[in-house]
Design a protein around this motif. Structure first.
Motif, PDB file in Angstrom:
ATOM      1  N   PHE A  88      39.941  44.498  47.954  1.00  0.00           N
ATOM      2  CA  PHE A  88      39.653  44.997  46.604  1.00  0.00           C
ATOM      3  C   PHE A  88      40.053  44.023  45.503  1.00  0.00           C
ATOM      4  CE2 PHE A  88      43.795  46.617  47.880  1.00  0.00           C
ATOM      5  CZ  PHE A  88      44.606  46.405  46.778  1.00  0.00           C
ATOM      6  N   ASN A  89      41.140  43.264  45.697  1.00  0.00           N
ATOM      7  CA  ASN A  89      41.541  42.312  44.653  1.00  0.00           C
ATOM      8  C   ASN A  89      40.491  41.227  44.458  1.00  0.00           C
ATOM      9  OD1 ASN A  89      44.088  43.157  43.553  1.00  0.00           O
ATOM     10  ND2 ASN A  89      45.030  42.673  45.523  1.00  0.00           N
ATOM     11  N   ASN A  90      40.031  40.650  45.563  1.00  0.00           N
ATOM     12  CA  ASN A  90      39.009  39.608  45.465  1.00  0.00           C
ATOM     13  C   ASN A  90      37.703  40.175  44.918  1.00  0.00           C
ATOM     14  OD1 ASN A  90      40.572  37.494  46.382  1.00  0.00           O
ATOM     15  ND2 ASN A  90      40.005  37.775  48.522  1.00  0.00           N
ATOM     16  N   LYS A  91      37.333  41.359  45.367  1.00  0.00           N
ATOM     17  CA  LYS A  91      36.078  41.939  44.907  1.00  0.00           C
ATOM     18  C   LYS A  91      36.135  42.271  43.418  1.00  0.00           C
ATOM     19  CE  LYS A  91      34.589  43.638  49.426  1.00  0.00           C
ATOM     20  NZ  LYS A  91      34.297  44.800  50.285  1.00  0.00           N
ATOM     21  N   ALA A  92      37.292  42.677  42.929  1.00  0.00           N
ATOM     22  CA  ALA A  92      37.435  42.923  41.490  1.00  0.00           C
ATOM     23  C   ALA A  92      37.220  41.623  40.706  1.00  0.00           C
ATOM     24  CB  ALA A  92      38.809  43.510  41.182  1.00  0.00           C
ATOM     25  N   LYS A  93      37.764  40.523  41.223  1.00  0.00           N
ATOM     26  CA  LYS A  93      37.569  39.224  40.564  1.00  0.00           C
ATOM     27  C   LYS A  93      36.104  38.822  40.578  1.00  0.00           C
ATOM     28  CE  LYS A  93      42.172  37.487  41.816  1.00  0.00           C
ATOM     29  NZ  LYS A  93      42.916  36.510  42.660  1.00  0.00           N
ATOM     30  N   TYR A  94      35.444  38.996  41.735  1.00  0.00           N
ATOM     31  CA  TYR A  94      34.032  38.645  41.844  1.00  0.00           C
ATOM     32  C   TYR A  94      33.177  39.465  40.876  1.00  0.00           C
ATOM     33  CZ  TYR A  94      35.082  36.215  46.267  1.00  0.00           C
ATOM     34  OH  TYR A  94      35.577  35.368  47.229  1.00  0.00           O
ATOM     35  N   ILE A  95      33.467  40.755  40.809  1.00  0.00           N
ATOM     36  CA  ILE A  95      32.683  41.633  39.934  1.00  0.00           C
ATOM     37  C   ILE A  95      32.837  41.215  38.477  1.00  0.00           C
ATOM     38  CG2 ILE A  95      32.532  43.985  39.010  1.00  0.00           C
ATOM     39  CD1 ILE A  95      33.180  44.959  41.891  1.00  0.00           C
TER      40      ILE A  95
END
Length: 227
Positions: A88-95
């Motif tokens: 979730f941390n990486n996906k939040a950054k990507y989003i």
């Protein structure tokens, strides 16, 4: 007279026909109402179940309603909102990064070309294909997820191991008008019958044309959700 079909092409057509009969209503299972929601849902779905993604986006899409709001979201708050999603941390950054580019480069609209989509953070060809097909009604290829990867190899439709080469191989034998549905047929069959562990070959509509159904030593060849 047309060029005779190869045995692999013949088998592919038979597979498609049988799976259309078995799963006549198959389609994408992610919930979305806009192209942006589709893009974010697909980004979240990598190595995560669609069911989990749908449960998270039900609230997420009420909290953040535009690319600008996602771009300006606090990293920790966005990560917390999707904390039950894998990575979730990486996906939040990507989003946040992807939505920043959507706002600054694409006037707030999700782009409609493969190159522009894959230039966005966290967006690979698989994600871009889904967005093009279901958001823009543009079909440029075949979405290769773990179900497609696993089942097409089990069926002997391809011997390739990785998503890119698998997609190229399948595009040469799957009729173009079936490219969009092909993925969903494979996903439905993968969930219902041809599971990663202990596939139910005895109750499979493809059993008699599947070389792996009689292979007691077969192992699953897809162990992650390629983007």
């Amino acid at each position: 007279m047309g060029t005779p079909l190869s045995p692999r092409e013949d088998q592919t057509l038979e597979v498609i026909d049988r799976l259309y009969d078995a799963y006549p209503d198959t389609t994408i299972s992610l919930n979305f109402s806009t192209r942006l929601e589709l893009l974010i849902a697909v980004m979240l779905s990598a190595q995560c179940t669609d069911e989990r993604v749908n449960s998270v986006t039900a609230d997420l899409f009420e909290t953040y309603t535009s690319a600008e709001e996602f771009a300006n979201a606090d990293q920790d708050e966005l990560a917390e909102a999707i904390s039950s999603i894998t990575y979730f941390n990486n996906k939040a950054k990507y989003i946040r990064s992807a939505c920043t580019d959507i706002v600054e480069i694409h006037d707030g609209e999700v782009p409609d070309t493969m190159d522009e989509l894959t230039d966005l953070a966290g967006v690979g060809r698989k994600t871009a294909n889904v967005v093009l097909q279901h958001g823009h009604e543009i079909v440029e290829g075949i979405v290769v997820d773990t179900h497609v990867q696993r089942i097409t190899r089990r069926l002997g439709l391809t011997t390739e191991e990785y998503p890119g080469p698998i997609e190229a191989d399948l595009m040469s034998i799957v009729p173009e008008e079936d490219w969009k549905d092909f993925t969903h047929l494979m996903i439905s069959h993968g969930r219902e019958t041809c599971t990663a562990i202990s596939p139910d070959c005895g109750d499979c509509v493809l059993e008699d044309i599947c070389p792996s159904s009689k292979d007691d030593n077969e192992v699953d060849l897809a162990s992650g959700d390629p983007w």
